[in-house]
Design a protein around this motif. Structure first.
Motif, PDB file in Angstrom:
ATOM      1  N   ARG A 242       0.824  -1.212   0.000  1.00 46.21           N
ATOM      2  CA  ARG A 242       0.000   0.000   0.000  1.00 46.21           C
ATOM      3  C   ARG A 242       0.860   1.264   0.000  1.00 46.21           C
ATOM      4  N   THR A 243       2.099   1.116  -0.384  1.00 46.98           N
ATOM      5  CA  THR A 243       3.027   2.246  -0.389  1.00 46.98           C
ATOM      6  C   THR A 243       3.710   2.339  -1.748  1.00 46.98           C
ATOM      7  N   GLU A 291      -4.074  -1.734  -4.618  1.00 48.69           N
ATOM      8  CA  GLU A 291      -4.031  -0.534  -3.792  1.00 48.69           C
ATOM      9  C   GLU A 291      -3.063   0.493  -4.370  1.00 48.69           C
ATOM     10  N   GLN A 292      -1.946   0.029  -4.864  1.00 50.91           N
ATOM     11  CA  GLN A 292      -0.970   0.951  -5.465  1.00 50.91           C
ATOM     12  C   GLN A 292      -1.503   1.550  -6.765  1.00 50.91           C
ATOM     13  N   MET A 295      -3.744   4.302  -5.760  1.00 50.89           N
ATOM     14  CA  MET A 295      -2.961   5.473  -5.357  1.00 50.89           C
ATOM     15  C   MET A 295      -2.443   6.220  -6.586  1.00 50.89           C
ATOM     16  N   LYS A 298      -4.943   8.478  -8.315  1.00 51.74           N
ATOM     17  CA  LYS A 298      -5.216   9.762  -7.679  1.00 51.74           C
ATOM     18  C   LYS A 298      -4.274  10.843  -8.192  1.00 51.74           C
TER      19      LYS A 298
END
Length: 629
Positions: A242-243, A291-292, A295, A298
């Motif tokens: 998630r990073t 999830e990445q 991100m 966005k």
């Protein structure tokens, strides 16, 4: 206090950011946004923008960026909870009651941020000390400038098992373990996770250090024995799936470029940033996760994956494509840039410079292109079974797409490509030229002579009204059972326009799915899938009086007429498939006779002309017979 992300999003959604900022800064309308002179640095020309729809402000001069809460803390100087309470009051929302457990978790996270900040300072100091000489040499050999070293916070973890605990003796050992800096083993004293490694901090979107990646240095034997790169484990602050590495720098840069580049590792990201590509992020030792991807969306609607040109990099790109398909939505997708075989982005920059990488990025392909290219490369299409396997693989990808509209577009696009390739490899294959104008004709004496023009091929007056292709498709709509007998020939039919091609493709897909070959069921499904208008038009246009294109000639009670209609449909389909091939051959032989007349070419032309006349006569006969009934 339990301030969930959902509650905070609701708070932001009830506020008008331009109104909040406009109380202390003069703002002006600029299209869909507002602009102002940035309150965070001195400027005369407005570079500070406010977007009420997206709920953020951004300064293109100093990089200041944030939402309503960030404005209250950074500009008004309020604490986070004070800012939230003031905005909640304005929005008419109640702040959730205090939650002791949540408060304890928040306190725990805050303390871990302190641990990580202290560790990062220590690593950075080590790089500049005596023990960091080897690491500095490595960075120099990689061509990483001192400015980039400082920007990305490079550091060094000296070799040894008890260094970090001594350096950070103000923090308890359990905090160092929780932050991923120490490894705890039952019955033994905790020891340093990172030893003899170049340290690369991993930061969150706010620029806070939450983890590290360590590149091994030292003896060759050690490098062969231990992993080249070692990441921090998952902690309360860090989840590698998630990073995104460099998100703190890339977020601001991508707002200016409208682009986001995704590379394979953090050293690639650093190399691109040094070459001027600051809108770059990287996953952390795993394939890009859902999830990445979220991100990345966005920051940019269509992030570009620029992964290594080796097999591993291409497989990683395909895994990312497969993970993106179920979650794509309108306006958001991925693009894929293909690096030269065996090169990573840093290699390409070193060999050919930034211009070469710009070319690679500009030549990126879409997600649907990537899926098609990958699956086609796995297929030889030499047998019916291999063709079916390719089709099944393509439809397997389509079925994973949750958005129904996008799934429909993908199905049509991939099936268009599939049938185009299959036709080119089919025994019915033919050139795509559909021109029917000839520039040559034979004289009455049998000699070849030029003429200014000649009439296009017109099989009959009935074909002029509807066309053989339309008649054939209307026949399959009326007699769906014929699909099972003539699917291969239908696959080779040149439909001559996109609308009819899509209908033909869907009929073949309908057959492959094992759907009932029933007229009412087929027409109902066609309406649901968006083919209602074209199918209704074909069924209404019965001016071309083939036996299979007239409703009153077909019925289950009239088996003999139905059998005749199916035989006629087969024959007209065969002619419709063969005609374009004959016309193209005629044009080629015509050009040959014009340039190099010969008896062989004359005989070939005469034979093709005869075939064309036979086709025309047969079509006329079938139409006249049906019309006479």
């Amino acid at each position: 206090m339990n301030l969930s992300p959902q509650w905070l999003d609701q708070l932001r959604g009830r506020l008008t950011l331009s109104s909040i900022i406009g109380r202390s800064v003069r703002v002006e309308k600029a299209g869909r946004e507002f602009k102002a002179c940035c309150p965070f640095h001195n400027e005369n020309t407005p570079s500070f923008t406010i977007n009420d729809v997206k709920g953020f402000y951004h300064c293109f001069g100093c990089g200041a960026h944030g939402d309503a809460i960030r404005w209250m803390t950074d500009h008004r100087g309020l604490g986070f909870m004070d800012a939230v309470k003031e905005l909640a009051s304005e929005a008419g929302m109640d702040v959730p009651a205090p939650d002791p457990k949540a408060a304890k978790r928040a306190e725990k996270r805050d303390s871990l941020y302190d641990v990580c900040a202290a560790a990062q300072d220590w690593f950075a100091q080590n790089l500049q000390g005596v023990e960091g000489a080897h690491a500095r040499d490595y960075l120099a050999k990689r061509g990483i400038s001192e400015d980039i070293q400082a920007k990305f916070g490079f550091g060094f973890a000296p070799d040894g098992r008890g260094n970090i605990a001594k350096a950070l003796d103000g923090f308890a050992a359990d905090k160092l373990i929780e932050a991923g800096l120490l490894i705890s083993v039952d019955g033994k004293a905790p020891y340093d996770r990172f030893r003899g490694r170049l340290m690369i901090p991993i930061r969150d979107a706010r620029g806070r250090t939450i983890a590290w990646g360590g590149r091994i240095l030292g003896a060759k034997e050690r490098q062969e024995r231990e992993p080249k790169y070692l990441n921090s484990p998952d902690t309360p602050l860090f989840d590698k799936g998630r990073t995104l590495y460099n998100i703190d720098n890339a977020a601001a840069a991508s707002r200016q470029t409208g682009r986001l580049i995704v590379v394979e590792g953090y050293m690639d990201a650093i190399a691109l940033a040094q070459a001027g590509f600051e809108d770059v992020v990287a996953p952390l030792g795993t394939a890009l996760t859902e999830e990445q991807i979220g991100m990345a969306w966005k920051m940019a609607d269509r992030p570009i994956l620029c992964l290594d040109g080796d097999n591993a990099g291409q497989k990683a790109a395909m895994r990312a494509a497969q993970r993106a398909l179920p979650i794509v939505f309108a306006g958001h997708s991925l693009a894929f840039a293909s690096l030269p075989q065996g090169l990573d982005p840093d290699d390409l920059l070193q060999q050919s410079g930034p211009t070469a990488l710009e070319r690679v990025l500009s030549d990126s392909v879409s997600l649907v292109d990537r899926i098609w290219q990958y699956e086609l490369a796995q297929s030889d299409l030499s047998t019916p079974e291999s063709k079916a396997a390719l089709k099944a693989a393509l439809m397997g990808h389509v079925q994973t797409i949750a958005d129904r509209d996008i799934a429909g577009f993908y199905r049509n696009e991939l099936m268009d490509r599939f049938y185009s390739v299959v036709r080119s490899k089919s025994s019915f294959s033919h050139p795509t030229s559909r021109s029917t104008n000839f520039t040559k004709a034979f004289s009455a004496k049998g000699k070849w002579q030029s003429s200014k023009s000649s009439a296009p091929l017109q099989v009959s007056k009935y074909q002029k009204n509807l066309g053989v292709v339309e008649a054939v498709l209307s026949g399959f709509l009326r007699i769906p059972k014929a699909l099972s007998l003539h699917g291969e020939a239908l696959c080779a039919l040149d439909c001559q326009n996109e609308e009819l091609s899509r209908l033909r493709n869907y009929l073949l897909e309908y057959l492959a799915q094992g759907q009932p070959l029933d007229r009412d069921h087929l027409l109902s499904i066609l309406r649901d899938e968006g083919f209602g208008e074209v199918s209704s038009r074909l069924l209404r246009a019965d001016g071309l009086h083939f036996s299979f294109s007239r409703d009153n000639d077909i019925g289950d009670s009239e088996q003999e007429q139905l059998d005749q209609a199916q035989r006629d449909l087969q024959e007209v389909l065969h002619i419709a498939v063969a005609q374009p091939r004959i016309m193209a051959l005629l044009q080629r032989v015509s050009a040959k006779l014009d340039n190099e007349p010969s008896d062989e070419a004359f005989m070939e032309f005469a034979k093709l002309q005869e075939q064309r006349r036979n086709f025309s006569q047969r079509i006329s006969h079938l139409a006249e017979r049906a019309r006479a009934r």
